[in-house]
Write an enzyme that holds these catalytic residues in place. Sequence first.
Site, mmCIF file in Angstrom:
data_model
loop_
_atom_site.group_PDB
_atom_site.id
_atom_site.type_symbol
_atom_site.label_atom_id
_atom_site.label_comp_id
_atom_site.label_asym_id
_atom_site.label_seq_id
_atom_site.Cartn_x
_atom_site.Cartn_y
_atom_site.Cartn_z
ATOM 1 N N ASN A 9 60.345 17.123 14.449
ATOM 2 C CA ASN A 9 61.809 17.159 14.359
ATOM 3 C C ASN A 9 62.165 17.075 12.878
ATOM 4 O O ASN A 9 62.072 16.015 12.277
ATOM 5 C CB ASN A 9 62.390 15.973 15.137
ATOM 6 N N LYS A 11 64.978 17.312 11.460
ATOM 7 C CA LYS A 11 66.308 16.747 11.182
ATOM 8 C C LYS A 11 67.030 17.639 10.151
ATOM 9 O O LYS A 11 66.824 18.854 10.158
ATOM 10 C CB LYS A 11 66.181 15.286 10.734
ATOM 11 N N HIS A 97 68.779 12.459 20.892
ATOM 12 C CA HIS A 97 68.171 11.709 19.792
ATOM 13 C C HIS A 97 69.101 10.556 19.406
ATOM 14 O O HIS A 97 70.332 10.699 19.433
ATOM 15 C CB HIS A 97 67.937 12.637 18.594
ATOM 16 N N GLU A 99 69.972 9.462 16.649
ATOM 17 C CA GLU A 99 70.915 9.784 15.571
ATOM 18 C C GLU A 99 72.136 10.518 16.121
ATOM 19 O O GLU A 99 73.253 10.328 15.641
ATOM 20 C CB GLU A 99 70.192 10.612 14.489
ATOM 21 N N GLU A 169 61.628 6.751 21.542
ATOM 22 C CA GLU A 169 61.750 6.502 20.106
ATOM 23 C C GLU A 169 62.527 5.204 19.874
ATOM 24 O O GLU A 169 63.776 5.223 19.848
ATOM 25 C CB GLU A 169 62.493 7.652 19.424
ATOM 26 N N GLY A 175 62.048 6.117 10.950
ATOM 27 C CA GLY A 175 62.264 6.226 9.507
ATOM 28 C C GLY A 175 62.140 4.904 8.778
ATOM 29 O O GLY A 175 62.539 4.798 7.619
ATOM 30 N N SER A 215 58.085 6.532 13.015
ATOM 31 C CA SER A 215 57.092 6.257 11.970
ATOM 32 C C SER A 215 55.668 6.591 12.408
ATOM 33 O O SER A 215 54.719 5.899 12.020
ATOM 34 C CB SER A 215 57.204 4.801 11.493
HETATM 35 P P1 13P Z 1 60.243 9.267 11.765
HETATM 36 O O1 13P Z 1 58.898 9.860 12.179
HETATM 37 O O2 13P Z 1 60.690 9.736 10.427
HETATM 38 O O3 13P Z 1 60.268 7.788 11.951
HETATM 39 O O4 13P Z 1 61.323 9.884 12.791
HETATM 40 C C1 13P Z 1 61.066 9.857 14.146
HETATM 41 C C2 13P Z 1 62.089 10.664 14.826
HETATM 42 O O5 13P Z 1 63.257 10.294 14.873
HETATM 43 C C3 13P Z 1 61.675 11.942 15.430
HETATM 44 O O6 13P Z 1 62.682 12.478 16.235
#
Ligand code: 13P
Length: 255
Positions: A9, A11, A97, A99, A169, A175, A215
């Site tokens: 992903n 983003k 997601h 976010e 997640e 992140g 992560s």
């Molecule tokens: P990270 O791998 O950067 O922690 O992000 C995970 C994520 O949100 C994948 O959709």
Amino acid sequence: MRKKIVAGNWKMNLNLPEGLELINEIYNGAPELNKNKEIVIAPPFIHITQAASQLSNMEHVHLGAQNCHHEAAGAYTGEVSASMLKSAEVEYVILGHSERRQYFHEDGTMLAKKVNQVLSNGMKVIFCCGEPLEIRDAGTENNYVGTQIEEGLFHLNADHLANVVIAYEPIWAIGTGRTASSAQAQDMHAHIRSVISAQYGPDVAASISILYGGSCKPSNAAELFACPDVDGGLIGGAALKAEEFLAIVAAIPAN
Ligand code: 13P
């Protein structure tokens, strides 16, 4: 046997030339995989048509999108519909997601509509769920995640659910560099499978792929992917470098 999937992903990262270069590196470096294993990349919308032509010869690298609108078409300025994505050769759409839930106020009702749009256009859903830190600290993460799954997916029948992949997640791991331990991931994945089993029965639950995200990186992917209920990963930051992403792909267990 359920599929093992490593999905990237991206983003809101990488401009078009950077994105196409990353796809090229993945294209050149991705291993041949058997039918039970898939690589998915989900770049920003604007990269998608060129990504589709770059990936057209590659059977085991599949194209994903990061979102779609919950209505079929109409006066929704700036939005992208599921049928547009289908027409651009997208196979997977990431929905729910954290976010998007947090910054764009997507709730269970809206996500259920998005799920319907994606499935009715013949694509697959990667449905995200996961709890914030305060819920984990309160020890109520199982209920929280169970409710997200119920709200977003339980209106589907078992045939439709076959085109859904779940991604767990935990928000506190996204992140942050703070990965869930393999025991925490396994416990939640087993719980998610039990939630699916209670609604759809054990055969459906055994066949749905559940990915871990948060992560995930080359140094911890093998341990996470070795958990019996972890069927791969949804990768954020580490998906932006071909070397790291392909090292995570290489951590998918042989069987
Ligand atoms: P990270 O791998 O950067 O922690 O992000 C995970 C994520 O949100 C994948 O959709």
